[in-house]
Design a protein around this motif. Sequence first.
Motif, PDB file in Angstrom:
ATOM      1  N   LYS A  92       0.829  -1.203   0.000  1.00 14.96           N
ATOM      2  CA  LYS A  92       0.000   0.000   0.000  1.00 14.96           C
ATOM      3  C   LYS A  92       0.866   1.256   0.000  1.00 14.96           C
ATOM      4  O   LYS A  92       0.617   2.207  -0.743  1.00 14.96           O
ATOM      5  CB  LYS A  92      -0.917  -0.020   1.223  1.00 14.96           C
ATOM      6  N   GLU A  93       1.895   1.266   0.866  1.00 16.70           N
ATOM      7  CA  GLU A  93       2.787   2.425   0.930  1.00 16.70           C
ATOM      8  C   GLU A  93       3.540   2.616  -0.386  1.00 16.70           C
ATOM      9  O   GLU A  93       3.754   3.733  -0.849  1.00 16.70           O
ATOM     10  CB  GLU A  93       3.790   2.243   2.075  1.00 16.70           C
ATOM     11  N   ALA A  94       3.931   1.492  -0.996  1.00 13.73           N
ATOM     12  CA  ALA A  94       4.638   1.562  -2.279  1.00 13.73           C
ATOM     13  C   ALA A  94       3.755   2.197  -3.351  1.00 13.73           C
ATOM     14  O   ALA A  94       4.207   3.016  -4.154  1.00 13.73           O
ATOM     15  CB  ALA A  94       5.069   0.170  -2.717  1.00 13.73           C
ATOM     16  N   ILE A  95       2.482   1.838  -3.348  1.00 21.16           N
ATOM     17  CA  ILE A  95       1.544   2.397  -4.322  1.00 21.16           C
ATOM     18  C   ILE A  95       1.383   3.900  -4.099  1.00 21.16           C
ATOM     19  O   ILE A  95       1.373   4.699  -5.045  1.00 21.16           O
ATOM     20  CB  ILE A  95       0.189   1.678  -4.233  1.00 21.16           C
ATOM     21  N   LEU A  96       1.284   4.277  -2.801  1.00 20.87           N
ATOM     22  CA  LEU A  96       1.133   5.699  -2.476  1.00 20.87           C
ATOM     23  C   LEU A  96       2.351   6.514  -2.924  1.00 20.87           C
ATOM     24  O   LEU A  96       2.226   7.690  -3.268  1.00 20.87           O
ATOM     25  CB  LEU A  96       0.922   5.864  -0.967  1.00 20.87           C
ATOM     26  N   GLN A  97       3.525   5.893  -2.903  1.00 19.47           N
ATOM     27  CA  GLN A  97       4.746   6.595  -3.321  1.00 19.47           C
ATOM     28  C   GLN A  97       4.911   6.631  -4.837  1.00 19.47           C
ATOM     29  O   GLN A  97       5.882   7.198  -5.347  1.00 19.47           O
ATOM     30  CB  GLN A  97       5.984   5.925  -2.696  1.00 19.47           C
ATOM     31  N   GLY A  98       3.990   6.028  -5.564  1.00 18.97           N
ATOM     32  CA  GLY A  98       4.059   6.078  -7.018  1.00 18.97           C
ATOM     33  C   GLY A  98       4.954   5.036  -7.629  1.00 18.97           C
ATOM     34  O   GLY A  98       5.452   5.202  -8.751  1.00 18.97           O
ATOM     35  N   THR A  99       5.172   3.932  -6.900  1.00 19.05           N
ATOM     36  CA  THR A  99       6.000   2.843  -7.431  1.00 19.05           C
ATOM     37  C   THR A  99       5.304   2.187  -8.624  1.00 19.05           C
ATOM     38  O   THR A  99       4.095   1.982  -8.614  1.00 19.05           O
ATOM     39  CB  THR A  99       6.240   1.783  -6.332  1.00 19.05           C
ATOM     40  N   GLU A 100       6.078   1.846  -9.636  1.00 17.72           N
ATOM     41  CA  GLU A 100       5.503   1.258 -10.843  1.00 17.72           C
ATOM     42  C   GLU A 100       5.089  -0.199 -10.633  1.00 17.72           C
ATOM     43  O   GLU A 100       4.126  -0.667 -11.229  1.00 17.72           O
ATOM     44  CB  GLU A 100       6.505   1.348 -12.003  1.00 17.72           C
ATOM     45  N   ASP A 101       5.848  -0.917  -9.796  1.00 14.64           N
ATOM     46  CA  ASP A 101       5.496  -2.317  -9.535  1.00 14.64           C
ATOM     47  C   ASP A 101       6.147  -2.766  -8.230  1.00 14.64           C
ATOM     48  O   ASP A 101       7.090  -2.137  -7.725  1.00 14.64           O
ATOM     49  CB  ASP A 101       5.955  -3.224 -10.687  1.00 14.64           C
ATOM     50  N   TYR A 102       5.636  -3.870  -7.677  1.00 16.93           N
ATOM     51  CA  TYR A 102       6.069  -4.388  -6.380  1.00 16.93           C
ATOM     52  C   TYR A 102       6.299  -5.884  -6.554  1.00 16.93           C
ATOM     53  O   TYR A 102       5.355  -6.652  -6.735  1.00 16.93           O
ATOM     54  CB  TYR A 102       4.960  -4.104  -5.358  1.00 16.93           C
ATOM     55  N   LEU A 103       7.558  -6.306  -6.535  1.00 16.51           N
ATOM     56  CA  LEU A 103       7.898  -7.709  -6.792  1.00 16.51           C
ATOM     57  C   LEU A 103       8.441  -8.364  -5.530  1.00 16.51           C
ATOM     58  O   LEU A 103       9.221  -7.755  -4.785  1.00 16.51           O
ATOM     59  CB  LEU A 103       8.943  -7.799  -7.901  1.00 16.51           C
ATOM     60  N   LEU A 104       8.052  -9.600  -5.319  1.00 15.44           N
ATOM     61  CA  LEU A 104       8.522 -10.340  -4.151  1.00 15.44           C
ATOM     62  C   LEU A 104       9.763 -11.157  -4.487  1.00 15.44           C
ATOM     63  O   LEU A 104       9.869 -11.772  -5.547  1.00 15.44           O
ATOM     64  CB  LEU A 104       7.414 -11.271  -3.640  1.00 15.44           C
ATOM     65  N   LYS A 105      10.728 -11.143  -3.570  1.00 18.74           N
ATOM     66  CA  LYS A 105      11.913 -11.978  -3.706  1.00 18.74           C
ATOM     67  C   LYS A 105      11.564 -13.419  -3.324  1.00 18.74           C
ATOM     68  O   LYS A 105      10.724 -13.633  -2.430  1.00 18.74           O
ATOM     69  CB  LYS A 105      13.031 -11.482  -2.800  1.00 18.74           C
ATOM     70  N   PRO A 106      12.218 -14.417  -3.888  1.00 21.73           N
ATOM     71  CA  PRO A 106      13.144 -14.270  -5.022  1.00 21.73           C
ATOM     72  C   PRO A 106      12.367 -14.096  -6.324  1.00 21.73           C
ATOM     73  O   PRO A 106      11.399 -14.807  -6.569  1.00 21.73           O
ATOM     74  CB  PRO A 106      13.913 -15.589  -5.006  1.00 21.73           C
ATOM     75  N   VAL A 107      12.802 -13.152  -7.137  1.00 21.79           N
ATOM     76  CA  VAL A 107      12.110 -12.878  -8.382  1.00 21.79           C
ATOM     77  C   VAL A 107      12.798 -13.628  -9.520  1.00 21.79           C
ATOM     78  O   VAL A 107      14.032 -13.727  -9.559  1.00 21.79           O
ATOM     79  CB  VAL A 107      12.091 -11.359  -8.670  1.00 21.79           C
ATOM     80  N   THR A 108      12.011 -14.155 -10.429  1.00 17.15           N
ATOM     81  CA  THR A 108      12.595 -14.865 -11.568  1.00 17.15           C
ATOM     82  C   THR A 108      13.036 -13.861 -12.628  1.00 17.15           C
ATOM     83  O   THR A 108      12.523 -12.728 -12.692  1.00 17.15           O
ATOM     84  CB  THR A 108      11.585 -15.832 -12.195  1.00 17.15           C
ATOM     85  N   GLU A 109      13.968 -14.298 -13.466  1.00 19.05           N
ATOM     86  CA  GLU A 109      14.438 -13.426 -14.544  1.00 19.05           C
ATOM     87  C   GLU A 109      13.287 -13.053 -15.471  1.00 19.05           C
ATOM     88  O   GLU A 109      13.172 -11.908 -15.908  1.00 19.05           O
ATOM     89  CB  GLU A 109      15.551 -14.116 -15.341  1.00 19.05           C
ATOM     90  N   GLN A 110      12.429 -14.011 -15.744  1.00 17.47           N
ATOM     91  CA  GLN A 110      11.306 -13.770 -16.652  1.00 17.47           C
ATOM     92  C   GLN A 110      10.367 -12.697 -16.093  1.00 17.47           C
ATOM     93  O   GLN A 110       9.967 -11.768 -16.816  1.00 17.47           O
ATOM     94  CB  GLN A 110      10.533 -15.070 -16.879  1.00 17.47           C
ATOM     95  N   ASP A 111      10.032 -12.806 -14.795  1.00 15.64           N
ATOM     96  CA  ASP A 111       9.126 -11.829 -14.184  1.00 15.64           C
ATOM     97  C   ASP A 111       9.763 -10.441 -14.133  1.00 15.64           C
ATOM     98  O   ASP A 111       9.097  -9.428 -14.382  1.00 15.64           O
ATOM     99  CB  ASP A 111       8.737 -12.269 -12.770  1.00 15.64           C
ATOM    100  N   LEU A 112      11.056 -10.408 -13.799  1.00 14.31           N
ATOM    101  CA  LEU A 112      11.737  -9.112 -13.693  1.00 14.31           C
ATOM    102  C   LEU A 112      11.826  -8.426 -15.049  1.00 14.31           C
ATOM    103  O   LEU A 112      11.537  -7.226 -15.170  1.00 14.31           O
ATOM    104  CB  LEU A 112      13.133  -9.309 -13.099  1.00 14.31           C
ATOM    105  N   LEU A 113      12.198  -9.173 -16.077  1.00 13.87           N
ATOM    106  CA  LEU A 113      12.295  -8.587 -17.418  1.00 13.87           C
ATOM    107  C   LEU A 113      10.930  -8.140 -17.920  1.00 13.87           C
ATOM    108  O   LEU A 113      10.812  -7.087 -18.561  1.00 13.87           O
ATOM    109  CB  LEU A 113      12.907  -9.595 -18.388  1.00 13.87           C
ATOM    110  N   ALA A 114       9.897  -8.903 -17.619  1.00 16.80           N
ATOM    111  CA  ALA A 114       8.545  -8.525 -18.054  1.00 16.80           C
ATOM    112  C   ALA A 114       8.111  -7.226 -17.383  1.00 16.80           C
ATOM    113  O   ALA A 114       7.499  -6.357 -18.013  1.00 16.80           O
ATOM    114  CB  ALA A 114       7.561  -9.644 -17.733  1.00 16.80           C
ATOM    115  N   THR A 115       8.438  -7.087 -16.107  1.00 16.40           N
ATOM    116  CA  THR A 115       8.083  -5.863 -15.376  1.00 16.40           C
ATOM    117  C   THR A 115       8.845  -4.656 -15.917  1.00 16.40           C
ATOM    118  O   THR A 115       8.268  -3.584 -16.141  1.00 16.40           O
ATOM    119  CB  THR A 115       8.385  -6.036 -13.877  1.00 16.40           C
ATOM    120  N   VAL A 116      10.141  -4.830 -16.117  1.00 17.00           N
ATOM    121  CA  VAL A 116      10.951  -3.731 -16.648  1.00 17.00           C
ATOM    122  C   VAL A 116      10.476  -3.348 -18.046  1.00 17.00           C
ATOM    123  O   VAL A 116      10.389  -2.157 -18.390  1.00 17.00           O
ATOM    124  CB  VAL A 116      12.444  -4.110 -16.668  1.00 17.00           C
ATOM    125  N   LYS A 117      10.107  -4.334 -18.861  1.00 14.05           N
ATOM    126  CA  LYS A 117       9.596  -4.051 -20.211  1.00 14.05           C
ATOM    127  C   LYS A 117       8.306  -3.238 -20.133  1.00 14.05           C
ATOM    128  O   LYS A 117       8.108  -2.293 -20.914  1.00 14.05           O
ATOM    129  CB  LYS A 117       9.332  -5.369 -20.947  1.00 14.05           C
TER     130      LYS A 117
END
Length: 538
Positions: A92-117
């Motif tokens: 919730k706090e991340a959303i309020l700060q205008g974060t583009e996305d919130y990923l949980l560790k450990p994050v996979t390469e596929q998920d991270l690249l998809a989010t960055v894209k």
Amino acid sequence: MIQLLIVDDEAHVVDRLYATIDWASLGIEQVYKAYSGKEALELLEQLSVNIVITDIQMPGISGLQLIAEINRRWAKTKCILLSGYSDFNYAKEAILQGTEDYLLKPVTEQDLLATVKRVMDKLQKEWETVFSAQRLTYTFKENLPLLRGNLLQDLLQGQHVSELSLRNKMQMLELPDYYKQEFVFMMIRLESDFLEYDTGRLSLMEYAISNMVEELFAEKLDSWHTKDAHDYLVFVMKHKQETPEKGDMAWLERTASVLQSAVNTYLKGKISILLSTWGQFPEELNTMYNASLSTFRKRIGSEHELFMRLGEESVHTELSALQRLYEPPTLNHLLEAARWEDTEEKLSRIFDEMEKRFSESQEHLLEIYFSVASAFAYIAHKNGRQLHQLIGDDYNRMTEGIPFRTVNQLREWSNRSLQRMKEDMDQERKDSRVTLINDIRSFIDQHLASDVSLQSIADHVFLHPVYVSKIYKLETGENLSDYVNQTRMDRAVYLLKNGPDKIYEIATQLGYQRPHSFNHAFKKHYGMTPQEYRDHYT
């Protein structure tokens, strides 16, 4: 060029994401690393970072605090949070700060690249909005007066513009077609009380006078104006299409006199006005402008509220001066910018004018010689060199005072000296870059076990990180991060084949915080783990 920053107080996480994720597949050209929020802010102050991936829990400046500061200072930078916490309050706090996305560790390469894209696509759409046709058109319309003034200023200074380019620019700026039309030139100098005004109030008075000119002369003439480097208001006017005849010079003089009186009566200030004869646009624009400046200097001087008409004899008097030598850009400016081809072209125009108009004039020849020699000496000294070191034997002619008897002799000397300066400076730049590349590689080889981040390399060579990155790729054809990774892999192979060190010891020697990060990077590079490689090749 997309640039990305990874921030986490766990160095092994940063190093693993930095080394093992295929960022190039998304078109990300540069990836930076920071091991704290403080270090991230220091990097952001120096670098143009598009996307920040940050851990949420860090000592000192937390991820949420970092994002808040980024949003405050660099609104175009997008942030992605990584966290080992699935607590809703964090999200919730991340959303309020205008974060583009919130990923949980450990994050996979596929998920991270998809989010960055996804974030990159959002950036692209935002910039497309900035450069949208509608917005650009609105901004362009707002700045039309300034753009028109800048173009006229260039023409007054004698800047060479081709017919096609000039016609296109005038059409784009919605100006009447002046090309090959007869024009009259009016120069206005603000005097007396106007000189006491502050910048804001003076600008308003200049705007008011420009409106007065348009109002008074609009019956017969189109006008185009600018404020020149001497603070004169300069108006170039031509007859409207419906009245193409030359018109009545007496009407122009009467109208200019009415303008002078109106400024005194309604704006409570004095102006002096100089009105030219008719000339052809654009060929005679620079000549008539210089003649007008000269007449103001010689005939009007410091007197106030005078009116004068520029006579034919004044224009012809100005024709005895060299034009190409002093028109912008100057030789000094071209040499400072290392625009060698443009410098050659300018020299050619200077000598062509000399041959055409002053071929028998030793005085004009000397004027060119002194100007060219001065420009050469200026740029040599500014680069920390002596002129004789750059132009060799051609310097002797200067010190011995041997005069140039013909235009061709001076032309050959100038071109030859210019070519020698170019070759010397090109070689010096090339040598300095080779030295820089060698210094960078030596630092990397010696510090693999510690910090070989772009920032530490840049600090070592006392240069900006972006410059270091760009020059390295320009000179070698590869990214600096690729060289670091390849050096680590080469060193790893050597140690695996020829040494007794354990895998975790080799990982430490190569600068990896955890053996897992080393295993992951090695397998990605060679298709097998370090232990499998050792077993296979030893």
